[in-house]
Design a protein around this motif. Structure first.
Motif, PDB file in Angstrom:
ATOM      1  N   THR A   1     -41.886   8.485 -37.358  1.00 53.39           N
ATOM      2  CA  THR A   1     -41.741   8.257 -35.922  1.00 53.39           C
ATOM      3  C   THR A   1     -42.998   7.608 -35.353  1.00 53.39           C
ATOM      4  O   THR A   1     -42.922   6.636 -34.588  1.00 53.39           O
ATOM      5  CB  THR A   1     -41.463   9.594 -35.206  1.00 53.39           C
ATOM      6  OG1 THR A   1     -40.354  10.228 -35.860  1.00 53.39           O
ATOM      7  CG2 THR A   1     -41.135   9.380 -33.743  1.00 53.39           C
ATOM      8  N   VAL A   2     -44.171   8.154 -35.733  1.00 57.41           N
ATOM      9  CA  VAL A   2     -45.428   7.574 -35.244  1.00 57.41           C
ATOM     10  C   VAL A   2     -45.536   6.106 -35.679  1.00 57.41           C
ATOM     11  O   VAL A   2     -45.866   5.223 -34.889  1.00 57.41           O
ATOM     12  CB  VAL A   2     -46.635   8.378 -35.782  1.00 57.41           C
ATOM     13  CG1 VAL A   2     -47.941   7.660 -35.467  1.00 57.41           C
ATOM     14  CG2 VAL A   2     -46.636   9.767 -35.180  1.00 57.41           C
TER      15      VAL A   2
ATOM     16  N   GLY B   1     -45.666   2.808 -33.367  1.00 58.59           N
ATOM     17  CA  GLY B   1     -46.758   1.842 -33.467  1.00 58.59           C
ATOM     18  C   GLY B   1     -46.225   0.438 -33.669  1.00 58.59           C
ATOM     19  O   GLY B   1     -46.634  -0.509 -32.995  1.00 58.59           O
ATOM     20  N   LEU B   2     -45.254   0.317 -34.581  1.00 55.14           N
ATOM     21  CA  LEU B   2     -44.663  -1.002 -34.845  1.00 55.14           C
ATOM     22  C   LEU B   2     -43.988  -1.536 -33.588  1.00 55.14           C
ATOM     23  O   LEU B   2     -44.070  -2.717 -33.276  1.00 55.14           O
ATOM     24  CB  LEU B   2     -43.617  -0.888 -35.958  1.00 55.14           C
ATOM     25  CG  LEU B   2     -44.046  -1.241 -37.367  1.00 55.14           C
ATOM     26  CD1 LEU B   2     -42.875  -1.074 -38.307  1.00 55.14           C
ATOM     27  CD2 LEU B   2     -44.556  -2.674 -37.436  1.00 55.14           C
TER      28      LEU B   2
ATOM     29  N   ILE C   1     -43.576  -5.232 -29.043  1.00 49.98           N
ATOM     30  CA  ILE C   1     -43.534  -5.537 -27.608  1.00 49.98           C
ATOM     31  C   ILE C   1     -44.737  -6.411 -27.236  1.00 49.98           C
ATOM     32  O   ILE C   1     -44.598  -7.411 -26.525  1.00 49.98           O
ATOM     33  CB  ILE C   1     -43.507  -4.232 -26.779  1.00 49.98           C
ATOM     34  CG1 ILE C   1     -42.188  -3.496 -27.048  1.00 49.98           C
ATOM     35  CG2 ILE C   1     -43.648  -4.540 -25.286  1.00 49.98           C
ATOM     36  CD1 ILE C   1     -42.132  -2.098 -26.477  1.00 49.98           C
ATOM     37  N   GLY C   2     -45.918  -6.034 -27.769  1.00 50.08           N
ATOM     38  CA  GLY C   2     -47.125  -6.808 -27.464  1.00 50.08           C
ATOM     39  C   GLY C   2     -46.976  -8.266 -27.893  1.00 50.08           C
ATOM     40  O   GLY C   2     -47.305  -9.181 -27.148  1.00 50.08           O
ATOM     41  N   LEU C   3     -46.432  -8.468 -29.107  1.00 47.88           N
ATOM     42  CA  LEU C   3     -46.259  -9.839 -29.598  1.00 47.88           C
ATOM     43  C   LEU C   3     -45.248 -10.592 -28.743  1.00 47.88           C
ATOM     44  O   LEU C   3     -45.415 -11.785 -28.468  1.00 47.88           O
ATOM     45  CB  LEU C   3     -45.807  -9.833 -31.064  1.00 47.88           C
ATOM     46  CG  LEU C   3     -46.913  -9.584 -32.085  1.00 47.88           C
ATOM     47  CD1 LEU C   3     -46.329  -9.430 -33.473  1.00 47.88           C
ATOM     48  CD2 LEU C   3     -47.905 -10.739 -32.071  1.00 47.88           C
TER      49      LEU C   3
ATOM     50  N   PHE D   1     -48.975  -0.964 -40.074  1.00 45.05           N
ATOM     51  CA  PHE D   1     -47.802  -0.090 -39.929  1.00 45.05           C
ATOM     52  C   PHE D   1     -46.743  -0.415 -40.978  1.00 45.05           C
ATOM     53  O   PHE D   1     -46.052   0.479 -41.459  1.00 45.05           O
ATOM     54  CB  PHE D   1     -47.223  -0.201 -38.518  1.00 45.05           C
ATOM     55  CG  PHE D   1     -48.074   0.493 -37.483  1.00 45.05           C
ATOM     56  CD1 PHE D   1     -48.412   1.827 -37.634  1.00 45.05           C
ATOM     57  CD2 PHE D   1     -48.543  -0.187 -36.374  1.00 45.05           C
ATOM     58  CE1 PHE D   1     -49.205   2.467 -36.680  1.00 45.05           C
ATOM     59  CE2 PHE D   1     -49.333   0.442 -35.420  1.00 45.05           C
ATOM     60  CZ  PHE D   1     -49.665   1.778 -35.575  1.00 45.05           C
ATOM     61  N   ILE D   2     -46.616  -1.688 -41.337  1.00 49.61           N
ATOM     62  CA  ILE D   2     -45.663  -2.042 -42.396  1.00 49.61           C
ATOM     63  C   ILE D   2     -46.069  -1.338 -43.693  1.00 49.61           C
ATOM     64  O   ILE D   2     -45.244  -0.729 -44.374  1.00 49.61           O
ATOM     65  CB  ILE D   2     -45.595  -3.577 -42.592  1.00 49.61           C
ATOM     66  CG1 ILE D   2     -44.971  -4.233 -41.360  1.00 49.61           C
ATOM     67  CG2 ILE D   2     -44.809  -3.936 -43.847  1.00 49.61           C
ATOM     68  CD1 ILE D   2     -45.054  -5.751 -41.336  1.00 49.61           C
TER      69      ILE D   2
END
Lengths: 160, 498
Positions: A41-42, A46-47, A52-54, B171-172
């Motif tokens: 989940t974390v 993060g991904l 969203i940032g990208l 993260f990947i």
């Protein structure tokens, strides 16, 4: 092949949502607040934030440049020959995965070497000896010395 | 002391010496061929080390990296094509020298400073690592959790790419590490019913895919051909080296120490060490105007820093089990497979192994001089190996290497999928190194998180109970805040400049 940050972000976000959603189905041990779902989940969150940032930077950049291509066409995409090289390497690997059990290591390796050499325009004078010798050398190193059970496949009757 | 003597005994064994000699030749060849990186050469070596004892396996990795990093200078000087990214920083200087007919000076300087840099790096490693280990022996899961986080964070901090993309890569990698049976309750995660995935994504095919297969794909997609070298023959490479070393002795020491330090930061390897030392060299040079026109000074700094960094990267790897660069990430993976868990306990439980690493480093840097000399002499030959012949052969090695670990074609699938993933990541400026660190450290971070949580009954503040853990935690979080700040700044800048 360079895709616009907006698309890249959207792909990451979609993947992140799938990871988080799937992680919620993991069981938790009674009484414990942290189970196998926590890290996925974390990581998913993060991904998602990166995605969203990208997307945001992608959209902002597109606006300031008034659009532009969504996908930067790499040289290999414009050349049939180079794209063919790429596909040939992928097909050779896939071919090995699918055929090696039945055809055996030697024949499969010789076949993919010969095909790739042909695709990369290697002269026949080099192609033939290398396509035959390389699998035999690998066979000696990995099968005979290191005892890796490379499959014999069709050649099983003459296995040595 | 006994351990050191024992280590000499372990390394000065005929088998190990043969492994070192063979690895040196292999490293010089792979490093000397443009497009094949030192990491790739180690990734291809992994299946072979799998069948060796720990000491020869480590000796092979150490020697291959040390020699490959130097050999990257050869095509750099002769073709302006750095053989490995670590030689890229000063390639313009060495190629400018070649144009003036001084290829021997460029390559000789590179060779000798590489060996000296590697030696200094090893000596620092020998001095620092055992002390750090003595300190680290008191660490528990709290500290290891934060160290893992710190390592992962550094990988993002140093990658030099956009913060968002580096984090995405991390993260990947972490996601890949969660695949398989989980550590807390033994639930299969993201295996989709596959029995092969229960054990997780095997590390070796993953490395081979991400470093070797992706490189093959890039090379064939470029359709690159190798041209002939600029200068046909190279003369006496050792002529005049003594004077250069004397003149730039402070540069050698400065860059070796700096390179070792940079190398020991997780995620920063030989290439970043070379860039930073080269930049400093230019800034503090008495003749900055010579740079770009064949400044030997730049080669001295860059050449010693990148080989020193190779040794430096082993400090966190041996002491904490946290890789300093991609090569040590692979090495840690191999040590785990052999039942050796890198960490402070290794220094007390198997000190001979630790000292064997040191001795192997010293031997590798000594062997570098004759092997490097021969490689420079034969460079014309190595540089003419056409990539069209090389790439299919490497592909077959990748396939067999992945297969060899568990004798299953499933590993070839892993290599294929991750190779394609890494190819697309690099094409989109997403650095691969953070993902690798994520794969290596993911399980360790999660394990230590769960252990600490169980110890502290699920109280998150438990991570700050112990003073060292609290300091590490505070440091990590400070870097996180800085990275978020940098990410926002990058995004703003993207908006204004387009």
């Amino acid at each position: 092949m360079r895709v616009d940050d907006t698309i890249l972000g959207a792909i990451l976000l979609a993947f992140a949502v799938a990871v988080v959603a799937y992680a919620q189905t993991f069981p938790t041990l009674g009484g414990m607040a942290f189970g196998p779902d926590l890290f996925p989940t974390v990581i998913g969150c993060g991904l998602g934030v990166c995605g969203i940032g990208l997307m945001v930077t992608g959209v902002v950049r597109r606006r300031s440049r008034n659009g532009g291509p969504w996908i930067d066409v790499a040289p290999w995409m414009r050349s049939r020959d180079l794209a063919g090289n790429l596909l040939a390497v992928l097909a050779a690997t896939l071919g090995y995965i699918l055929l090696s059990d039945w055809l055996g290591f030697h024949l499969t390796a010789m076949a993919i070497l010969a095909l790739l050499f042909l695709k990369l325009h290697v002269r026949l004078l080099i192609l033939i000896p290398f396509a035959i010798a390389v699998p035999l050398i690998i066979h000696y190193a990995f099968y005979s010395l290191l005892r890796v059970p490379l499959p014999w496949g069709l050649l099983t009757p003459i296995a040595w | 002391m006994e351990a050191i003597i024992g280590a000499f005994g372990l390394v000065l064994d005929l088998e190990v010496m043969l492994v070192i000699a063979a690895s040196a030749i292999y490293g010089v060849m792979v490093g000397g061929i443009p497009g094949l990186t030192a990491t790739m050469s180690v990734a291809l070596l992994v299946p072979l080390t799998y069948f060796m004892d720990p000491v020869p396996a480590i000796a092979a990795i150490v020697t291959t990296t040390a020699t490959a990093i130097f050999a990257g200078d050869i095509p750099g000087a002769l073709l302006r094509m750095p053989g490995t990214p670590a030689s890229a920083a000063y390639v313009d200087e060495s190629f400018a020298l070649t144009r003036q007919g001084k290829a021997d000076l460029a390559l000789g300087t590179g060779l000798v400073t590489a060996a000296i840099g590697g030696m200094i790096g090893t000596i620092i490693l020998m001095a620092v690592a055992p002390q750090l280990a003595r300190f680290a022996i008191r660490f528990s899961s709290d500290e290891y959790f934060w160290l893992g986080c710190l390592g992962l964070t550094c990988a993002v901090l140093i990658s030099g790419s956009s913060v968002l993309k580096s984090f995405a890569s991390l993260f990947i990698g972490l996601f890949i590490a969660t695949i398989g049976i989980d550590v807390a309750v033994g639930h299969p995660r993201f295996t989709f019913g596959s029995i092969e995935l229960l054990d997780g994504v095997s590390f070796i095919p993953a490395m081979i895919g991400m470093f070797a297969l992706s490189e093959i794909l890039r090379t064939v997609a470029r359709g690159a051909r190798v041209r002939g070298p600029e200068q046909g023959s190279v003369g006496n490479v050792f002529a005049g080296i003594g004077r250069i070393l004397l003149r730039f002795r402070l540069n050698v020491v400065r860059s070796s120490v700096l390179g070792t330090g940079i190398g020991s930061l997780p995620g920063a390897g030989a290439d970043i060490a070379a860039w930073i030392s080269f930049t400093l060299s230019k800034r503090f040079s008495k003749k900055p105007e010579a740079f770009g026109k064949g400044a030997v000074e730049g080669i001295v700094d860059g050449g010693s820093a990148n080989n020193a960094a190779v040794a430096g990267a082993w400090t966190p790897a041996l002491v904490f089990g946290i890789p300093g660069d991609t090569v040590t990430a692979i090495a840690i993976g191999i040590l785990y497979l052999k039942g050796v868990n890198p960490g402070p306990l290794v220094f007390t439980q198997s000190p001979d192994l630790v000292y064997a690493v040191f001795v192997a480093f010293l031997c590798a840097n000594l062997v570098l001089i004759p092997v490097g000399f021969a490689a420079i002499r034969l460079s014309g030959l190595v540089l003419r190996v056409p990539q069209a012949v090389l790439m299919p052969i490497i592909l077959v090695f990748c396939i067999v290497g992945s297969f060899a670990i568990n004798s299953t074609v499933f590993a070839v699938w892993i290599m294929l999928v991750l190779g394609v993933v890494a190819f697309f990541m690099e094409a989109n400026d997403i650095p691969v190194a953070p993902a690798i660190l994520g794969i290596v450290l993911g399980t360790m971070v999660e394990d230590n998180f769960m252990v600490t949580m169980l110890k502290d009954n699920g109280n998150l503040l438990g991570f700050f109970d112990r003073p060292i853990a609290a300091a590490l935690g505070a440091l990590t979080m400070t870097i996180w805040v800085y990275l978020i700040f940098r990410g926002v700044r990058d995004a703003r800048r993207a908006g204004t400049t387009g």
